[in-house]
Scaffold this active site. Structure first.
Site: not given
Length: 519
Positions: A52, A88
């Site tokens: 991430d 994201c």
């Protein structure tokens, strides 16, 4: 009597003929069996490790030395891997569906931006790649961060498990390392701050190893492991809290350079940055690397388990990130969301059957290509799948597949802002978000853009903004790899026209038309 016996017994000739017939029948049976065995051989397993916010341009792969040795050195590094959107939830939605954002319609990390919304769940998510794998009897496991709004009450709460997953251990909301909630197969599971029990990166790998022990060896498996690292709040495991203590963010390239000829959002940061801002981003940079050391351990444990189970040689292992990141580039402190190489390039390395070791490939790969590639490995007929991406199995294992690489592609992003001015930055007015105390904002409503990125013929990026300036940015990445100079006023108008036409076509493409790059 002799004549009767002769009439009652098969002759030697008949015995010989019967032997030939039996032998031919046996041979035919063996051939058929081999064909059936080949057709029915267990497909390859797949492990997908998705970090991430891990960049590649600023050295984000430096901490994961074991992962590089066990995956990249044992297989292939892709030097031109990109996200189609640097945020994201839209990026992860593209990974799951194999579609550009304009087709899955997830615009940002909010529910109103369609992140894990009921509309997403009823539409694009129902056709995500895990659904196809499940139909092929793949045993599927998910562990870690999913989508930023997943598990919220308005998004179905923790009871909701997306289709296609057999074992589901998904984080509710955005990345955390401690004090989080999981949905474990639709049941709420709360965690505290005890390292041995709760540190999320370690929990993900431990549960994935249990899944590997408990699965049926008769069927292939797919595991997607999505640790929080190196996303904020950058909480390192205790044993790594002192690592990289003297490391600072790289000072080369576009670090602390003014964005004088760029979109207005890049023209507003204070330049040069204050010492306080630089200290802040250096601390963030160092802590990001510390969290990645646990990801490195995760990779080592998964590879060892596969080796112990004698499954390593029949397993593809992918390692990538949802998008890149910046720390001080163009005087922006820390974030993603921008069109520049540091935010849109991602790490990608793969090992597996048919992939020769120690390769570095320049063919461009997008995150919308993961789904088609996984399904290609599983044996799905990709012409029957509605995805914008394409399999990159032919690039990394040409002995298994034929294929071509794309000459150019689309990057698109929808900016976010607040209707009211940020209290810390009232002078900038409404429409901004992600603002820092020194009045530097990383996003705005009109930070909405679409770009064509080309790597053949010329190494160029052409971007148009949806704002009242109709602002355009163009970069020659060969002569200006750090994108310091916007050359829109210097480029041949014919080239600009070609790029504009490509952009218009890509922004409305669907499925196979997104791969048709003959123009």
């Amino acid at each position: 009597m002799a004549g009767a016996e002769a009439r009652g017994r098969p002759s030697t000739w008949h015995w010989g003929l019967q032997s030939i017939v039996r032998g031919a029948a046996l041979y035919l049976s063996l051939v058929i069996c081999l064909i059936r065995c080949t057709d029915c051989a267990k497909p390859s397993n797949i492990v997908f490790i998705l970090t991430d916010d891990q960049d590649v341009v600023l050295g984000g792969m430096t901490p994961v030395k074991k992962a590089k040795a066990l995956i990249g050195d044992a297989g292939v590094y892709f030097s031109n891997a990109f996200t189609v959107t640097p945020l994201c939830c839209p990026s992860r939605s593209s990974i799951l569906t194999g579609r550009y954002p304009h087709n899955h319609e997830v615009r940002n990390n909010s529910l109103t931006g369609n992140c894990s919304s009921p509309a997403w769940q009823k539409g694009p998510e129902a056709l995500a790649f895990p659904v196809y794998l499940s139909k092929l009897q793949y045993q599927t496991f998910y562990g870690g961060k999913y989508l930023n709004q997943y598990g919220k009450k308005e998004a179905g709460d923790v009871d909701y498990v997306p289709p296609g997953w057999d074992q589901w251990h998904a984080l509710v909301g955005n990345s955390q390392y401690y004090n989080y909630t999981l949905s474990v197969n639709g049941k709420e599971e709360k965690h505290g701050d005890i390292y041995d029990k709760d540190y999320l990166t370690d929990l993900i790998v431990n549960r994935s190893l249990s899944f590997l022990d408990d699965r049926s060896p008769q069927h292939p498996f797919f595991m997607m492991l999505s640790p929080p690292a190196p996303h904020s709040p950058w909480t390192a495991a205790p044993q790594y809290e002192k690592a990289f203590i003297n490391t600072k963010a790289p000072r080369d390239g576009s670090f602390d350079k003014p964005g004088k000829d760029k979109h207005w959002l890049l023209r507003q940061p204070l330049n040069p940055m204050t010492n306080g801002s630089i200290d802040f981003l250096d601390n963030a940079f160092r802590r990001r690397w510390q969290t990645l050391l646990s990801v490195d351990d995760l990779v080592e444990k998964v590879v060892k388990k596969l080796q112990d189970l004698k499954e390593l040689d029949n397993t593809y292992i992918f390692f990538s990130s949802d998008h890149g990141y910046h720390t001080g580039q163009f005087s922006l402190p820390i974030d993603k969301r921008q069109l520049y190489e540091f935010d849109i390039r991602v790490p990608l390395m793969v090992r597996g059957p048919g992939i020769k070791p120690n390769q570095t490939l320049k063919a461009p790969v997008l995150n919308i290509d993961f789904g088609p590639t996984f399904l290609d490995i599983a044996g799905v007929n990709l012409t029957e799948v509605n995805m914008d991406g394409q399999s990159f199995l032919p690039q990394m294992a040409p002995s298994l597949r034929n294929g071509t690489s794309r000459p150019y592609f689309l990057v698109e992003y929808t900016g976010e802002g607040h209707a009211a001015p940020d209290p810390a930055c009232p002078k900038l007015g409404p429409g901004l978000s992600q603002c820092f105390p020194d009045c530097v904002c990383e996003d705005s409503f009109n930070n909405t853009y679409a770009c064509v990125r080309t790597l053949t013929d010329y190494n160029m990026q052409y971007c148009e903004f949806a704002d009242n300036e109709s602002f355009v940015e163009v970069y020659n990445l060969t002569s200006d790899p750090h994108q310091l100079e916007n050359i829109v006023k210097k480029v041949d108008p014919a080239v600009l026209q070609t790029m504009n036409q490509r952009l218009i076509r890509l922004q409305s493409c669907v499925g196979s038309s997104c791969r048709d790059t003959k123009y």
